[in-house]
Write a protein that holds these residues in place. Structure first.
Motif, PDB file in Angstrom:
ATOM      1  N   PHE A  26       4.443 -15.324 -14.830  1.00  0.00           N
ATOM      2  CA  PHE A  26       5.685 -15.171 -14.072  1.00  0.00           C
ATOM      3  C   PHE A  26       6.775 -14.437 -14.863  1.00  0.00           C
ATOM      4  O   PHE A  26       7.860 -14.210 -14.345  1.00  0.00           O
ATOM      5  CB  PHE A  26       6.212 -16.538 -13.626  1.00  0.00           C
ATOM      6  CG  PHE A  26       5.381 -17.172 -12.554  1.00  0.00           C
ATOM      7  CD1 PHE A  26       5.343 -16.638 -11.270  1.00  0.00           C
ATOM      8  CD2 PHE A  26       4.621 -18.294 -12.822  1.00  0.00           C
ATOM      9  CE1 PHE A  26       4.565 -17.214 -10.276  1.00  0.00           C
ATOM     10  CE2 PHE A  26       3.846 -18.886 -11.835  1.00  0.00           C
ATOM     11  CZ  PHE A  26       3.814 -18.346 -10.560  1.00  0.00           C
ATOM     12  N   GLY A  27       6.482 -14.081 -16.108  1.00  0.00           N
ATOM     13  CA  GLY A  27       7.466 -13.375 -16.931  1.00  0.00           C
ATOM     14  C   GLY A  27       8.523 -14.279 -17.528  1.00  0.00           C
ATOM     15  O   GLY A  27       9.596 -13.811 -17.907  1.00  0.00           O
TER      16      GLY A  27
ATOM     17  N   ASP B  79      10.192 -26.664 -22.436  1.00  0.00           N
ATOM     18  CA  ASP B  79       8.955 -26.917 -21.690  1.00  0.00           C
ATOM     19  C   ASP B  79       9.268 -27.443 -20.288  1.00  0.00           C
ATOM     20  O   ASP B  79       8.678 -27.001 -19.301  1.00  0.00           O
ATOM     21  CB  ASP B  79       8.065 -27.917 -22.418  1.00  0.00           C
ATOM     22  CG  ASP B  79       7.339 -27.335 -23.624  1.00  0.00           C
ATOM     23  OD1 ASP B  79       7.539 -26.141 -23.937  1.00  0.00           O
ATOM     24  OD2 ASP B  79       6.575 -28.090 -24.249  1.00  0.00           O
ATOM     25  N   ALA B  80      10.200 -28.394 -20.204  1.00  0.00           N
ATOM     26  CA  ALA B  80      10.559 -28.961 -18.898  1.00  0.00           C
ATOM     27  C   ALA B  80      11.209 -27.913 -18.000  1.00  0.00           C
ATOM     28  O   ALA B  80      10.896 -27.829 -16.804  1.00  0.00           O
ATOM     29  CB  ALA B  80      11.498 -30.152 -19.083  1.00  0.00           C
ATOM     30  N   TYR B  81      12.088 -27.107 -18.571  1.00  0.00           N
ATOM     31  CA  TYR B  81      12.796 -26.094 -17.788  1.00  0.00           C
ATOM     32  C   TYR B  81      11.828 -25.040 -17.244  1.00  0.00           C
ATOM     33  O   TYR B  81      11.860 -24.704 -16.062  1.00  0.00           O
ATOM     34  CB  TYR B  81      13.886 -25.456 -18.637  1.00  0.00           C
ATOM     35  CG  TYR B  81      14.741 -24.467 -17.897  1.00  0.00           C
ATOM     36  CD1 TYR B  81      15.604 -24.892 -16.890  1.00  0.00           C
ATOM     37  CD2 TYR B  81      14.695 -23.111 -18.203  1.00  0.00           C
ATOM     38  CE1 TYR B  81      16.394 -23.986 -16.201  1.00  0.00           C
ATOM     39  CE2 TYR B  81      15.489 -22.201 -17.520  1.00  0.00           C
ATOM     40  CZ  TYR B  81      16.334 -22.645 -16.518  1.00  0.00           C
ATOM     41  OH  TYR B  81      17.114 -21.744 -15.840  1.00  0.00           O
ATOM     42  N   VAL B  82      10.940 -24.535 -18.099  1.00  0.00           N
ATOM     43  CA  VAL B  82      10.003 -23.504 -17.634  1.00  0.00           C
ATOM     44  C   VAL B  82       8.994 -24.102 -16.661  1.00  0.00           C
ATOM     45  O   VAL B  82       8.574 -23.435 -15.712  1.00  0.00           O
ATOM     46  CB  VAL B  82       9.321 -22.764 -18.808  1.00  0.00           C
ATOM     47  CG1 VAL B  82       8.179 -23.556 -19.420  1.00  0.00           C
ATOM     48  CG2 VAL B  82       8.822 -21.391 -18.367  1.00  0.00           C
ATOM     49  N   THR B  83       8.632 -25.368 -16.839  1.00  0.00           N
ATOM     50  CA  THR B  83       7.735 -26.031 -15.892  1.00  0.00           C
ATOM     51  C   THR B  83       8.381 -26.115 -14.515  1.00  0.00           C
ATOM     52  O   THR B  83       7.730 -25.873 -13.495  1.00  0.00           O
ATOM     53  CB  THR B  83       7.339 -27.425 -16.408  1.00  0.00           C
ATOM     54  OG1 THR B  83       6.633 -27.274 -17.647  1.00  0.00           O
ATOM     55  CG2 THR B  83       6.454 -28.156 -15.419  1.00  0.00           C
ATOM     56  N   ALA B  84       9.665 -26.437 -14.469  1.00  0.00           N
ATOM     57  CA  ALA B  84      10.386 -26.480 -13.189  1.00  0.00           C
ATOM     58  C   ALA B  84      10.421 -25.107 -12.537  1.00  0.00           C
ATOM     59  O   ALA B  84      10.208 -24.980 -11.320  1.00  0.00           O
ATOM     60  CB  ALA B  84      11.803 -27.006 -13.401  1.00  0.00           C
TER      61      ALA B  84
ATOM     62  N   ILE C  50       8.263 -22.683 -12.979  1.00  0.00           N
ATOM     63  CA  ILE C  50       6.893 -22.404 -12.532  1.00  0.00           C
ATOM     64  C   ILE C  50       6.612 -23.130 -11.229  1.00  0.00           C
ATOM     65  O   ILE C  50       6.043 -22.560 -10.293  1.00  0.00           O
ATOM     66  CB  ILE C  50       5.873 -22.795 -13.628  1.00  0.00           C
ATOM     67  CG1 ILE C  50       5.949 -21.802 -14.789  1.00  0.00           C
ATOM     68  CG2 ILE C  50       4.460 -22.891 -13.057  1.00  0.00           C
ATOM     69  CD1 ILE C  50       5.184 -22.250 -16.027  1.00  0.00           C
ATOM     70  N   PHE C  51       7.010 -24.401 -11.144  1.00  0.00           N
ATOM     71  CA  PHE C  51       6.792 -25.187  -9.919  1.00  0.00           C
ATOM     72  C   PHE C  51       7.434 -24.503  -8.718  1.00  0.00           C
ATOM     73  O   PHE C  51       6.810 -24.379  -7.655  1.00  0.00           O
ATOM     74  CB  PHE C  51       7.340 -26.602 -10.087  1.00  0.00           C
ATOM     75  CG  PHE C  51       7.102 -27.466  -8.889  1.00  0.00           C
ATOM     76  CD1 PHE C  51       5.877 -28.082  -8.701  1.00  0.00           C
ATOM     77  CD2 PHE C  51       8.087 -27.648  -7.943  1.00  0.00           C
ATOM     78  CE1 PHE C  51       5.637 -28.876  -7.583  1.00  0.00           C
ATOM     79  CE2 PHE C  51       7.864 -28.445  -6.830  1.00  0.00           C
ATOM     80  CZ  PHE C  51       6.639 -29.053  -6.647  1.00  0.00           C
ATOM     81  N   ILE C  52       8.654 -24.034  -8.876  1.00  0.00           N
ATOM     82  CA  ILE C  52       9.354 -23.342  -7.781  1.00  0.00           C
ATOM     83  C   ILE C  52       8.594 -22.092  -7.364  1.00  0.00           C
ATOM     84  O   ILE C  52       8.394 -21.840  -6.172  1.00  0.00           O
ATOM     85  CB  ILE C  52      10.801 -23.018  -8.193  1.00  0.00           C
ATOM     86  CG1 ILE C  52      11.611 -24.319  -8.293  1.00  0.00           C
ATOM     87  CG2 ILE C  52      11.441 -22.037  -7.216  1.00  0.00           C
ATOM     88  CD1 ILE C  52      12.948 -24.166  -8.997  1.00  0.00           C
TER      89      ILE C  52
ATOM     90  N   LEU D  84       4.656 -27.372  -0.783  1.00  0.00           N
ATOM     91  CA  LEU D  84       4.235 -28.217  -1.893  1.00  0.00           C
ATOM     92  C   LEU D  84       2.724 -28.244  -2.011  1.00  0.00           C
ATOM     93  O   LEU D  84       2.010 -27.950  -1.047  1.00  0.00           O
ATOM     94  CB  LEU D  84       4.776 -29.636  -1.687  1.00  0.00           C
ATOM     95  CG  LEU D  84       6.292 -29.756  -1.729  1.00  0.00           C
ATOM     96  CD1 LEU D  84       6.702 -31.207  -1.433  1.00  0.00           C
ATOM     97  CD2 LEU D  84       6.849 -29.324  -3.073  1.00  0.00           C
ATOM     98  N   PRO D  85       2.231 -28.608  -3.204  1.00  0.00           N
ATOM     99  CA  PRO D  85       0.768 -28.658  -3.393  1.00  0.00           C
ATOM    100  C   PRO D  85       0.149 -29.754  -2.556  1.00  0.00           C
ATOM    101  O   PRO D  85       0.801 -30.722  -2.189  1.00  0.00           O
ATOM    102  CB  PRO D  85       0.633 -28.962  -4.880  1.00  0.00           C
ATOM    103  CG  PRO D  85       1.914 -29.599  -5.278  1.00  0.00           C
ATOM    104  CD  PRO D  85       2.970 -29.014  -4.390  1.00  0.00           C
ATOM    105  N   ARG D  86      -1.131 -29.585  -2.307  1.00  0.00           N
ATOM    106  CA  ARG D  86      -1.901 -30.591  -1.571  1.00  0.00           C
ATOM    107  C   ARG D  86      -2.749 -31.371  -2.577  1.00  0.00           C
ATOM    108  O   ARG D  86      -3.772 -30.880  -3.028  1.00  0.00           O
ATOM    109  CB  ARG D  86      -2.780 -29.920  -0.540  1.00  0.00           C
ATOM    110  CG  ARG D  86      -1.980 -29.272   0.558  1.00  0.00           C
ATOM    111  CD  ARG D  86      -2.878 -28.455   1.489  1.00  0.00           C
ATOM    112  NE  ARG D  86      -2.099 -27.722   2.434  1.00  0.00           N
ATOM    113  CZ  ARG D  86      -1.562 -26.506   2.205  1.00  0.00           C
ATOM    114  NH1 ARG D  86      -1.759 -25.913   1.048  1.00  0.00           N
ATOM    115  NH2 ARG D  86      -0.847 -25.909   3.132  1.00  0.00           N
TER     116      ARG D  86
END
Length: 84
Positions: free
Chosen positions: A51-52, A63-68, A70-72, A81-83
């Motif tokens: 995602f750059g 880690d938490a910030y980039v994970t959020a 990525i989730f978006i 949302l995921p299944r």
């Protein structure tokens, strides 16, 4: 979280010591990215690179910030949302 099954053990352990229960719904960007993306591996830095997103790996806030982030992006690509 990314690979939330690893981290949640610690969260639940220390929550229990403090007298708290942690029984919230879990969303894992590791399994979500495996559903949505086709990559050679699904390490946090690999998915972030896709995602750059640049970040300081293995730093809790980063880690938490980039994970959020990525989730978006995964939710946008998946149109929801995921299944799980």
């Amino acid at each position: 979280g990314h690979n939330v099954q690893f981290d949640i053990k610690f969260v639940r352990h220390y929550a229990g010591i403090g007298g708290y229960r942690f029984e919230h719904r879990l969303y894992d960007t590791l399994s979500f990215s495996q559903q949505v993306l086709r990559l050679s591996n699904y390490k946090l830095n690999t998915v972030a690179d896709y995602f750059g997103f640049k970040f300081n790996h293995h730093r809790a806030f980063d880690d938490a910030y980039v994970t959020a982030k990525i989730f978006i992006e995964l939710a946008r690509m998946n149109q929801g949302l995921p299944r799980f």
